[in-house]
Write a protein that holds these residues in place. Structure first.
Motif, PDB file in Angstrom:
ATOM      1  N   CYS A  14     -27.890 -28.220  -6.523  1.00 18.46           N
ATOM      2  CA  CYS A  14     -27.618 -26.986  -7.251  1.00 18.46           C
ATOM      3  C   CYS A  14     -28.082 -25.826  -6.380  1.00 18.46           C
ATOM      4  O   CYS A  14     -29.260 -25.751  -6.023  1.00 18.46           O
ATOM      5  CB  CYS A  14     -28.337 -26.958  -8.589  1.00 18.46           C
ATOM      6  SG  CYS A  14     -27.944 -25.473  -9.547  1.00 18.46           S
ATOM      7  N   THR A  20     -31.490 -19.905 -13.995  1.00 19.88           N
ATOM      8  CA  THR A  20     -30.399 -18.982 -13.668  1.00 19.88           C
ATOM      9  C   THR A  20     -29.330 -19.047 -14.751  1.00 19.88           C
ATOM     10  O   THR A  20     -28.980 -20.109 -15.238  1.00 19.88           O
ATOM     11  CB  THR A  20     -29.771 -19.346 -12.303  1.00 19.88           C
ATOM     12  OG1 THR A  20     -30.762 -19.234 -11.291  1.00 19.88           O
ATOM     13  CG2 THR A  20     -28.615 -18.427 -11.963  1.00 19.88           C
ATOM     14  N   VAL A  22     -25.510 -18.832 -16.063  1.00 17.30           N
ATOM     15  CA  VAL A  22     -24.186 -19.174 -15.540  1.00 17.30           C
ATOM     16  C   VAL A  22     -23.163 -19.099 -16.665  1.00 17.30           C
ATOM     17  O   VAL A  22     -23.503 -19.121 -17.851  1.00 17.30           O
ATOM     18  CB  VAL A  22     -24.149 -20.599 -14.929  1.00 17.30           C
ATOM     19  CG1 VAL A  22     -25.105 -20.731 -13.761  1.00 17.30           C
ATOM     20  CG2 VAL A  22     -24.429 -21.669 -15.973  1.00 17.30           C
ATOM     21  N   CYS A  49     -25.555 -28.287 -16.114  1.00 14.79           N
ATOM     22  CA  CYS A  49     -26.436 -27.159 -16.423  1.00 14.79           C
ATOM     23  C   CYS A  49     -27.758 -27.642 -16.999  1.00 14.79           C
ATOM     24  O   CYS A  49     -28.825 -27.149 -16.614  1.00 14.79           O
ATOM     25  CB  CYS A  49     -25.754 -26.201 -17.396  1.00 14.79           C
ATOM     26  SG  CYS A  49     -24.377 -25.295 -16.669  1.00 14.79           S
ATOM     27  N   LEU A  54     -30.078 -24.759 -15.922  1.00 14.46           N
ATOM     28  CA  LEU A  54     -29.321 -23.514 -15.876  1.00 14.46           C
ATOM     29  C   LEU A  54     -29.056 -23.056 -17.306  1.00 14.46           C
ATOM     30  O   LEU A  54     -28.862 -23.878 -18.203  1.00 14.46           O
ATOM     31  CB  LEU A  54     -28.000 -23.713 -15.136  1.00 14.46           C
ATOM     32  CG  LEU A  54     -28.120 -24.224 -13.697  1.00 14.46           C
ATOM     33  CD1 LEU A  54     -26.729 -24.497 -13.125  1.00 14.46           C
ATOM     34  CD2 LEU A  54     -28.876 -23.235 -12.827  1.00 14.46           C
ATOM     35  N   PHE A 105     -26.792 -15.504 -10.309  1.00 20.48           N
ATOM     36  CA  PHE A 105     -25.853 -15.751 -11.406  1.00 20.48           C
ATOM     37  C   PHE A 105     -24.765 -16.655 -10.857  1.00 20.48           C
ATOM     38  O   PHE A 105     -24.399 -16.552  -9.687  1.00 20.48           O
ATOM     39  CB  PHE A 105     -25.241 -14.434 -11.904  1.00 20.48           C
ATOM     40  CG  PHE A 105     -24.407 -14.619 -13.139  1.00 20.48           C
ATOM     41  CD1 PHE A 105     -24.989 -14.584 -14.394  1.00 20.48           C
ATOM     42  CD2 PHE A 105     -23.044 -14.856 -13.042  1.00 20.48           C
ATOM     43  CE1 PHE A 105     -24.226 -14.780 -15.534  1.00 20.48           C
ATOM     44  CE2 PHE A 105     -22.278 -15.058 -14.177  1.00 20.48           C
ATOM     45  CZ  PHE A 105     -22.873 -15.009 -15.434  1.00 20.48           C
ATOM     46  N   GLY A 106     -24.213 -17.521 -11.693  1.00 24.70           N
ATOM     47  CA  GLY A 106     -23.209 -18.446 -11.185  1.00 24.70           C
ATOM     48  C   GLY A 106     -22.042 -18.684 -12.120  1.00 24.70           C
ATOM     49  O   GLY A 106     -22.126 -18.448 -13.324  1.00 24.70           O
ATOM     50  N   VAL A 107     -20.960 -19.152 -11.520  1.00 22.92           N
ATOM     51  CA  VAL A 107     -19.786 -19.633 -12.250  1.00 22.92           C
ATOM     52  C   VAL A 107     -19.618 -21.099 -11.871  1.00 22.92           C
ATOM     53  O   VAL A 107     -19.522 -21.440 -10.698  1.00 22.92           O
ATOM     54  CB  VAL A 107     -18.501 -18.857 -11.898  1.00 22.92           C
ATOM     55  CG1 VAL A 107     -17.288 -19.463 -12.608  1.00 22.92           C
ATOM     56  CG2 VAL A 107     -18.635 -17.382 -12.237  1.00 22.92           C
ATOM     57  N   VAL A 108     -19.588 -21.953 -12.889  1.00 26.93           N
ATOM     58  CA  VAL A 108     -19.448 -23.390 -12.708  1.00 26.93           C
ATOM     59  C   VAL A 108     -18.021 -23.773 -13.066  1.00 26.93           C
ATOM     60  O   VAL A 108     -17.497 -23.339 -14.097  1.00 26.93           O
ATOM     61  CB  VAL A 108     -20.438 -24.162 -13.613  1.00 26.93           C
ATOM     62  CG1 VAL A 108     -20.251 -25.668 -13.467  1.00 26.93           C
ATOM     63  CG2 VAL A 108     -21.876 -23.750 -13.309  1.00 26.93           C
TER      64      VAL A 108
END
Length: 158
Positions: A14, A20, A22, A49, A54, A105-108
């Motif tokens: 990860c 974080t 997401v 996540c 996450l 910040f994330g996009v999965v």
């Protein structure tokens, strides 16, 4: 005990620290090349996540949408609008790296082709999000070297 039905199928690392926030994007084209349903993609993303601690804020879903462009993908357009409002573009690489470290910040998503079948458009979407300091997490990535240039090359070939 947590259920880990899918962890063995997806990337083990990860790139984001625990805690974080997401969002998740899932898409089912409804076509013959679909390898996971939206429900399965959601289960996998939730498991990922949870395993990596996450904070999942929202799931965006475009279901059974066979489309060669992203204009008809309402959830993807909503995701992009939300993130463009929330994160401005950072053109200075050092400031962007600092923002990624200090406010990750994330996009999965399941696979990078969920963002777009047209490689030029998908690359544009990914670049736009990365310029905003958003980390993209492709659950089916086959290689993550840690070298951004090499990873970009591998992504382009995929």
């Amino acid at each position: 005990m947590t259920d880990t039905r899918y962890l063995h199928l997806i990337r083990q690392d990860c790139p984001l620290p625990p805690g974080t926030h997401v969002v998740v994007y899932c898409r089912d084209s409804g076509g013959d090349e679909q390898d996971r349903s939206v429900a399965q993609q959601i289960d996998v993303a939730r498991e990922y996540c949870q395993h990596h601690n996450l904070v999942l804020e929202k799931i965006y879903v475009d279901e059974a949408r066979l489309s060669s462009n992203t204009e008809k993908r309402d959830a993807l357009q909503e995701l992009l609008t939300d993130l463009r409002r929330r994160f401005k573009r950072i053109h200075d690489r050092y400031k962007r790296d600092k923002a990624i470290r200090e406010n990750p910040f994330g996009v999965v998503f399941w696979k990078s082709n969920r963002l777009g079948r047209d490689s030029i458009e998908a690359t544009n979407i990914k670049t736009d999000l990365r310029l905003r300091g958003v980390t993209l997490i492709d659950l089916m990535t086959s290689a993550n070297t840690g070298n951004a240039a090499v990873d970009a090359l591998i992504e382009a070939f995929q």
